[in-house]
Design a protein around this motif. Sequence first.
Motif, mmCIF file in Angstrom:
data_model
loop_
_atom_site.group_PDB
_atom_site.id
_atom_site.type_symbol
_atom_site.label_atom_id
_atom_site.label_comp_id
_atom_site.label_asym_id
_atom_site.label_seq_id
_atom_site.Cartn_x
_atom_site.Cartn_y
_atom_site.Cartn_z
ATOM 1 N N ILE A 67 0.858 -1.197 0.000
ATOM 2 C CA ILE A 67 0.000 0.000 0.000
ATOM 3 C C ILE A 67 0.882 1.231 0.000
ATOM 4 N N ILE A 68 0.763 2.036 -1.043
ATOM 5 C CA ILE A 68 1.599 3.232 -1.183
ATOM 6 C C ILE A 68 0.694 4.457 -1.244
ATOM 7 N N PHE A 69 1.025 5.438 -0.424
ATOM 8 C CA PHE A 69 0.284 6.689 -0.415
ATOM 9 C C PHE A 69 1.123 7.786 -1.068
ATOM 10 N N PRO A 70 0.480 8.785 -1.596
ATOM 11 C CA PRO A 70 1.237 9.908 -2.197
ATOM 12 C C PRO A 70 2.214 10.547 -1.221
ATOM 13 N N SER A 71 1.858 10.429 0.065
ATOM 14 C CA SER A 71 2.714 11.065 1.075
ATOM 15 C C SER A 71 3.869 10.169 1.541
ATOM 16 N N THR A 72 3.948 8.944 0.993
ATOM 17 C CA THR A 72 5.005 8.019 1.420
ATOM 18 C C THR A 72 6.375 8.604 1.083
ATOM 19 N N PHE A 77 10.041 4.216 2.054
ATOM 20 C CA PHE A 77 10.327 3.246 0.992
ATOM 21 C C PHE A 77 11.563 2.412 1.347
ATOM 22 N N HIS A 78 12.611 3.116 1.821
ATOM 23 C CA HIS A 78 13.862 2.422 2.143
ATOM 24 C C HIS A 78 13.678 1.499 3.345
ATOM 25 N N ALA A 79 12.848 1.923 4.314
ATOM 26 C CA ALA A 79 12.607 1.084 5.484
ATOM 27 C C ALA A 79 11.924 -0.221 5.085
ATOM 28 N N ASP A 80 10.964 -0.136 4.148
ATOM 29 C CA ASP A 80 10.314 -1.355 3.666
ATOM 30 C C ASP A 80 11.302 -2.258 2.939
ATOM 31 N N TYR A 81 12.200 -1.636 2.187
ATOM 32 C CA TYR A 81 13.223 -2.384 1.446
ATOM 33 C C TYR A 81 14.156 -3.117 2.415
ATOM 34 N N VAL A 82 14.605 -2.428 3.463
ATOM 35 C CA VAL A 82 15.488 -3.040 4.455
ATOM 36 C C VAL A 82 14.761 -4.146 5.205
ATOM 37 N N LYS A 83 13.481 -3.921 5.513
ATOM 38 C CA LYS A 83 12.686 -4.944 6.191
ATOM 39 C C LYS A 83 12.588 -6.209 5.338
ATOM 40 N N GLY A 84 12.436 -6.024 4.032
ATOM 41 C CA GLY A 84 12.390 -7.177 3.138
ATOM 42 C C GLY A 84 13.709 -7.926 3.118
#
Length: 269
Positions: A67-72, A77-84
């Motif tokens: 789920i991506i919001f315009p305010s993201t 984005f990088h935190a989600d990438y690191v979490k993955g």
Amino acid sequence: MNHPPKARSIQRLQSALDTIPQLKQLQSSSPEFKKWHRDTTVAISNTFVNKPDHVKEFEGIHYISLIIFPSTSDAEFHADYVKGLDSAGSMLESMIDEIKEYWEDDDQPVSITATGTKVPKITNKVFVVHGRDDGTKETVARLLTRLELEPVILHEQPNQGRTIIEKFEEFAQVGFAVVLLTPDDTCCSKGEPDMPKLRARQNVILELGFFLGKLGRERTFALLKGEVEIPSDYDGVIYISLDDEGAWKMNLIRELKEAGLDVDANRAL
């Protein structure tokens, strides 16, 4: 065997795992990440040949939020990438643990000696066959330790409910053996009861034959102490006497070197 060699499989997955800290400094859109993801997927697929779910689980990891919001923000984005990547790392660690725990050591590499005998490639483990002479056993074991080799002495290994022969067969997976023929027993032939001879224990003779068949003469070193009777089938083969001056040590070191072990004679001094 329905999977690649154990050591190679661990190495592949460990390499992918070790790359994750570097990837965390990049973005999910980077070519380096895309290549790593594809290479790792291929490695998992070829490692767990009969377990396609392992690949599905790895491919199911998300590096971008669903789920991506315009305010993201970029930071989110990088935190989600690191979490993955953290999830991928945990999964790779679990796969490596699975291989270590449940795969048999069926990938023991072999080489062929000059006599055509297939033997395991050289490791730092050297089996020490011995009888009742604990002093000689300890002397040889200490020398091997100084040479940065690992002496394998059967009675020092865990039993784990196994019979002696089962235990011996497991720990005999070495590339070199030192057999100590010490005068532990006295016997005589039936026709000459008044002419006793000194012999090594029967287990020593049995294990000498085992290693001659498994490793060949090139990697089986017989060390004699005193006037010990030699098995007739072994007669004529050059063996080394355990002399008080210690010349046997350099003979053993030379044989270890010829067999391919990395030893430094200076360590024996």
